[in-house]
Scaffold this motif. Structure first.
Motif, PDB file in Angstrom:
ATOM      1  N   THR A  53      42.760  40.665  36.696  1.00  0.00           N
ATOM      2  CA  THR A  53      42.901  39.459  35.867  1.00  0.00           C
ATOM      3  C   THR A  53      44.198  38.710  36.146  1.00  0.00           C
ATOM      4  O   THR A  53      44.189  37.486  36.344  1.00  0.00           O
ATOM      5  N   VAL A  54      45.324  39.406  36.154  1.00  0.00           N
ATOM      6  CA  VAL A  54      46.628  38.746  36.305  1.00  0.00           C
ATOM      7  C   VAL A  54      46.756  38.026  37.653  1.00  0.00           C
ATOM      8  O   VAL A  54      47.164  36.862  37.690  1.00  0.00           O
ATOM      9  N   PRO A  55      46.417  38.659  38.778  1.00  0.00           N
ATOM     10  CA  PRO A  55      46.503  37.920  40.046  1.00  0.00           C
ATOM     11  C   PRO A  55      45.602  36.689  40.088  1.00  0.00           C
ATOM     12  O   PRO A  55      45.975  35.664  40.668  1.00  0.00           O
ATOM     13  N   ALA A  56      44.415  36.788  39.481  1.00  0.00           N
ATOM     14  CA  ALA A  56      43.526  35.623  39.431  1.00  0.00           C
ATOM     15  C   ALA A  56      44.185  34.487  38.655  1.00  0.00           C
ATOM     16  O   ALA A  56      44.092  33.311  39.045  1.00  0.00           O
ATOM     17  N   MET A  57      44.864  34.813  37.562  1.00  0.00           N
ATOM     18  CA  MET A  57      45.578  33.793  36.795  1.00  0.00           C
ATOM     19  C   MET A  57      46.696  33.165  37.617  1.00  0.00           C
ATOM     20  O   MET A  57      46.906  31.944  37.581  1.00  0.00           O
ATOM     21  N   MET A  58      47.408  33.992  38.373  1.00  0.00           N
ATOM     22  CA  MET A  58      48.514  33.486  39.180  1.00  0.00           C
ATOM     23  C   MET A  58      48.018  32.566  40.284  1.00  0.00           C
ATOM     24  O   MET A  58      48.617  31.523  40.567  1.00  0.00           O
ATOM     25  N   LEU A  59      46.913  32.940  40.918  1.00  0.00           N
ATOM     26  CA  LEU A  59      46.356  32.077  41.963  1.00  0.00           C
ATOM     27  C   LEU A  59      45.856  30.767  41.370  1.00  0.00           C
ATOM     28  O   LEU A  59      46.040  29.695  41.961  1.00  0.00           O
ATOM     29  N   GLY A  62      48.849  28.698  40.744  1.00  0.00           N
ATOM     30  CA  GLY A  62      49.684  28.402  41.907  1.00  0.00           C
ATOM     31  C   GLY A  62      51.089  28.956  41.760  1.00  0.00           C
ATOM     32  O   GLY A  62      52.022  28.516  42.419  1.00  0.00           O
ATOM     33  N   GLY A  63      51.244  29.939  40.905  1.00  0.00           N
ATOM     34  CA  GLY A  63      52.557  30.545  40.640  1.00  0.00           C
ATOM     35  C   GLY A  63      52.430  31.484  39.466  1.00  0.00           C
ATOM     36  O   GLY A  63      51.439  32.209  39.346  1.00  0.00           O
ATOM     37  N   LEU A  64      53.403  31.434  38.591  1.00  0.00           N
ATOM     38  CA  LEU A  64      53.387  32.314  37.422  1.00  0.00           C
ATOM     39  C   LEU A  64      53.020  31.501  36.182  1.00  0.00           C
ATOM     40  O   LEU A  64      53.756  30.594  35.798  1.00  0.00           O
ATOM     41  N   PRO A  65      51.874  31.803  35.555  1.00  0.00           N
ATOM     42  CA  PRO A  65      51.518  31.090  34.321  1.00  0.00           C
ATOM     43  C   PRO A  65      52.541  31.379  33.225  1.00  0.00           C
ATOM     44  O   PRO A  65      53.387  32.272  33.364  1.00  0.00           O
ATOM     45  N   SER A  66      52.437  30.651  32.133  1.00  0.00           N
ATOM     46  CA  SER A  66      53.354  30.888  31.030  1.00  0.00           C
ATOM     47  C   SER A  66      53.194  32.315  30.527  1.00  0.00           C
ATOM     48  O   SER A  66      52.084  32.867  30.502  1.00  0.00           O
ATOM     49  N   VAL A 309      47.060  42.712  44.459  1.00  0.00           N
ATOM     50  CA  VAL A 309      48.521  42.565  44.543  1.00  0.00           C
ATOM     51  C   VAL A 309      48.874  41.533  45.608  1.00  0.00           C
ATOM     52  O   VAL A 309      49.780  40.718  45.434  1.00  0.00           O
ATOM     53  N   ALA A 310      48.113  41.545  46.707  1.00  0.00           N
ATOM     54  CA  ALA A 310      48.322  40.538  47.756  1.00  0.00           C
ATOM     55  C   ALA A 310      48.027  39.131  47.248  1.00  0.00           C
ATOM     56  O   ALA A 310      48.717  38.170  47.596  1.00  0.00           O
ATOM     57  N   VAL A 311      47.005  39.001  46.403  1.00  0.00           N
ATOM     58  CA  VAL A 311      46.712  37.700  45.782  1.00  0.00           C
ATOM     59  C   VAL A 311      47.916  37.232  44.962  1.00  0.00           C
ATOM     60  O   VAL A 311      48.349  36.067  45.044  1.00  0.00           O
ATOM     61  N   ALA A 312      48.469  38.137  44.162  1.00  0.00           N
ATOM     62  CA  ALA A 312      49.611  37.797  43.301  1.00  0.00           C
ATOM     63  C   ALA A 312      50.826  37.404  44.122  1.00  0.00           C
ATOM     64  O   ALA A 312      51.504  36.403  43.812  1.00  0.00           O
ATOM     65  N   LEU A 313      51.125  38.167  45.154  1.00  0.00           N
ATOM     66  CA  LEU A 313      52.290  37.857  46.004  1.00  0.00           C
ATOM     67  C   LEU A 313      52.110  36.525  46.704  1.00  0.00           C
ATOM     68  O   LEU A 313      53.059  35.739  46.818  1.00  0.00           O
ATOM     69  N   ASP A 314      50.902  36.265  47.174  1.00  0.00           N
ATOM     70  CA  ASP A 314      50.631  34.991  47.839  1.00  0.00           C
ATOM     71  C   ASP A 314      50.854  33.814  46.894  1.00  0.00           C
ATOM     72  O   ASP A 314      51.423  32.787  47.262  1.00  0.00           O
ATOM     73  N   ALA A 315      50.403  33.984  45.653  1.00  0.00           N
ATOM     74  CA  ALA A 315      50.573  32.904  44.672  1.00  0.00           C
ATOM     75  C   ALA A 315      52.040  32.664  44.349  1.00  0.00           C
ATOM     76  O   ALA A 315      52.464  31.526  44.105  1.00  0.00           O
ATOM     77  N   LEU A 316      52.829  33.734  44.336  1.00  0.00           N
ATOM     78  CA  LEU A 316      54.264  33.604  43.998  1.00  0.00           C
ATOM     79  C   LEU A 316      55.070  33.020  45.151  1.00  0.00           C
ATOM     80  O   LEU A 316      56.009  32.250  44.934  1.00  0.00           O
ATOM     81  N   ILE A 317      54.727  33.421  46.375  1.00  0.00           N
ATOM     82  CA  ILE A 317      55.551  33.046  47.537  1.00  0.00           C
ATOM     83  C   ILE A 317      55.030  31.786  48.203  1.00  0.00           C
ATOM     84  O   ILE A 317      55.753  30.864  48.482  1.00  0.00           O
TER      85      ILE A 317
END
Length: 317
Positions: A53-59, A62-66, A309-317
């Motif tokens: 769920t969390v990585p999907a939200m980040m993608l 396009g970054g870190l949601p509130s 985790v790769a989805v989350a890192l991609d969204a952050l970087i």
């Protein structure tokens, strides 16, 4: 012989010893009851759902949601997943007592009454949907409700007991958190959301079939037509391999949908290992060797975790 009179232990409050002992006993009883209710929610399944769920939200963001939105979705999603599991335990209490793997669960062990479990599950479901409706949006809340109903009514009550394709059709429930997380951020569903949904959907067959292989006798005893119970080794092998490949190919198809090499490279590597493990299990099964199905089961969990985790890192970087 001298007589030695033993003095009673000091009791400053002047309590009777039996009454003084009631406190620790009562606390143990409360802890045991709380543990039983927590066990009904199947916390390990909740953890795995939140990993997607969390990585999907980040993608989607396009970054870190509130942090507030993330907290709401995590709490609401945990309550929803817990509710679905509690209601699943309530519905399956008749077959759980027949299976060695599940007979120690709170309902077959008579730690929690069926009525209390039903009320607990319905309350968790109502709170989770209300929370999502109040603090995210109607699409996310509607998907949450649909996931609970589908899992408990369509899958648990009907599909699980009637068809060997139950794992396939039930896969939508496990993949729903991806869509719920995405919808909570954007209020809509994009192709990338459906792509990640498909990854989790296809993944559930090579993830769950090894577990069903290990507990094949349990499912047969309970009359549950899981694929390894009713189908040939060849059929089970074929489905494991087909869906393992579909999982990996779908994960790579998501790559062009707004993701970079930060996602693509590790996904490609762990995907190759995942497919190799699936082939190894099937080769052993075909030869009549000890298949060690839990090796693929555990690796599949690692695979999905690394991909998201790769989805989350991609969204952050």
């Amino acid at each position: 012989m001298s007589m030695i009179t033993e003095r009673p232990a000091s009791n400053p409050a002047g309590q009777h010893p039996a009454r003084a002992a009631e406190g620790p006993v009562a606390r143990r009883d409360v802890r045991a009851m709380v543990s039983a209710y927590v066990a009904l929610t199947k916390p390990r399944i909740v953890e795995l759902l939140l990993v997607t769920t969390v990585p999907a939200m980040m993608l989607a963001d396009g970054g870190l949601p509130s942090l507030w939105l993330m907290a709401v979705v995590l709490i609401g999603g945990s309550l929803a997943a817990g509710a679905a599991s509690v209601l699943n335990c309530y519905i399956d209490r008749d077959i759980d007592q027949l299976m060695r793997r599940t007979k120690r669960r709170p309902l077959p062990a008579h730690t929690v009454s069926p009525r209390n479990a039903l009320v607990f599950g319905l309350v968790l479901a109502a709170v989770s949907i209300a929370l999502m409706a109040a603090f995210t949006n109607l699409l996310a809340a509607g998907l949450t409700l649909a996931a609970i109903v589908y899992y408990d009514v369509i899958y648990t009550l009907w599909l699980k007991r009637s068809t060997p394709t139950n794992t396939f059709w039930g896969g939508a429930c496990g993949a729903a958190p991806v869509l719920i997380g995405w919808a909570a951020v954007t209020g809509s569903l994009a192709p990338a959301a459906w792509g990640l949904f498909a990854v989790v959907f296809f993944w559930q067959m090579p993830h769950f079939y090894p577990l069903a292989m290990k507990y094949k006798d349990d499912y047969a005893r309970a009359g549950i037509p899981m694929l390894p119970v009713v189908a040939s080794v060849r059929r089970v092998n074929a489905e494991i391999l087909i869906f393992a490949w579909l999982t990996v190919l779908t994960s790579l198809a998501v790559w062009p949908l707004g993701l970079s090499a930060i996602y693509g490279v590790p996904t490609l590597v762990v995907g190759a290992i995942f497919v190799l493990e699936a082939h190894r299990l099937c080769r052993r099964a075909t030869r009549g060797e000890a298949v060690k199905p839990m090796r693929l089961f555990h690796w599949s969990t690692t695979y999905l975790t690394i991909v998201f985790v790769a989805v989350a890192l991609d969204a952050l970087i």
